[in-house]
Design a protein around this motif. Structure first.
Motif, PDB file in Angstrom:
ATOM      1  N   LYS A  54      10.673   4.065  32.021  1.00 26.81           N
ATOM      2  CA  LYS A  54       9.781   5.252  32.253  1.00 26.81           C
ATOM      3  C   LYS A  54       8.920   4.866  33.176  1.00 26.81           C
ATOM      4  O   LYS A  54       8.582   3.761  33.569  1.00 26.81           O
ATOM      5  N   GLU A 101      16.553   2.896  29.923  1.00 25.22           N
ATOM      6  CA  GLU A 101      15.595   3.654  30.541  1.00 25.22           C
ATOM      7  C   GLU A 101      14.281   2.921  30.813  1.00 25.22           C
ATOM      8  O   GLU A 101      13.640   2.523  29.912  1.00 25.22           O
ATOM      9  N   GLU A 157      17.092   5.103  35.031  1.00 29.59           N
ATOM     10  CA  GLU A 157      17.997   4.404  34.264  1.00 29.59           C
ATOM     11  C   GLU A 157      18.383   3.438  34.918  1.00 29.59           C
ATOM     12  O   GLU A 157      18.813   3.090  35.862  1.00 29.59           O
ATOM     13  N   ASP A 169      10.684   8.530  35.781  1.00 30.27           N
ATOM     14  CA  ASP A 169      11.725   7.674  34.559  1.00 30.27           C
ATOM     15  C   ASP A 169      13.000   7.285  35.563  1.00 30.27           C
ATOM     16  O   ASP A 169      13.398   8.160  36.335  1.00 30.27           O
TER      17      ASP A 169
END
Length: 247
Positions: free
Chosen positions: A86, A84, A46, A44
């Protein structure tokens, strides 16, 4: 590239970005639809920003006459900020560009390429201030009918086209220009204009209803879209150039 080296240093498999365009050829004033797909990497992350830009080759930003490595921005849109992504996730987004009227031309007179003219759609993905210019789709920008009519007038008079250059700065002569660059189309005078070996730089500043022509230091001269007349424009251009540029 630097972005992927940065992610690798964090132990992150790099995400991927791919942009699909609704058309590979446009004209100034057209709409260009872009579908953007992000594919997550191994963990993951950002994403700070996804930005889509129309970029062009700026002559004064390149080291040689042929490089296309440091393009300048014509128009920029942010598709998404602070989200985000993932691991392994796919995210899709869409954006529609209004292709600016001032977008440099790459093709003219029924599809002839202009030497030195390049335009592309570039997609940037930013993670922790590292930028991945991961997708770069070159497009053709064809002349508007009025631009083609004036360029046909030059051709009718015997001018030979050399190349097109986009330069950064304040445009000279174009009324109400909204950009900080301009495109010059360079061509060679025919012998009857008494300028053997001489070159003329012309600029075409388009708007929604008309365009301005600048010849060297002279202009702007307005040409409306609702009265395109190649023979009349050829005669006017011949008289203007003979009067202005005769020795």
């Amino acid at each position: 590239m630097a972005f992927r080296k940065f992610l690798s240093s964090l132990g992150v498999g790099a995400p991927e970005v791919e942009t699909t365009l609704s058309a590979s050829a446009v004209r100034p004033g057209d709409q260009l639809h872009c579908d953007v797909r992000l594919q997550g990497g191994s963990v993951d992350i950002e994403v700070e920003r996804v930005r889509i830009e129309i970029v062009t080759r700026f002559e004064d930003l390149e080291e040689t006459e042929v490089l296309w490595s440091n393009p300048g921005i014509v128009k920029s849109l942010v598709l998404g900020e602070k989200f985000e992504l993932k691991a392994g996730e796919t995210k899709d987004g869409q954006v529609t560009f209004e292709v600016p009227w001032e977008t440099p031309l790459t093709h003219f007179l029924g599809g002839r390429p202009l030497k030195g003219a390049r335009v592309a759609v570039r997609t940037e993905l930013t993670v922790d201030n590292a930028v991945d210019r991961g997708d770069f789709d070159e497009i053709q920008v064809h002349a508007l009918p009025a631009q083609d009519a004036l360029l046909q007038a030059y051709s009718n008079l015997g001018f030979r086209f050399d190349e097109a250059e986009v330069k950064k700065g304040t445009p000279t002569g174009g009324r109400n220009s909204q950009v900080d660059f301009w495109q010059e189309i360079e061509m060679w005078f025919p012998s009857e204009y008494r300028r053997p070996g001489g070159q003329l730089e012309s600029m075409f500043f388009a708007r929604h209803d008309s365009l301005d022509l600048v010849t060297g230091r002279f202009g702007p001269f307005a040409f409306p879209y609702d009265n395109i007349d190649v023979p009349a424009w050829t005669a006017w251009l011949d008289q203007h150039l003979r009067t202005t540029f005769q020795r």
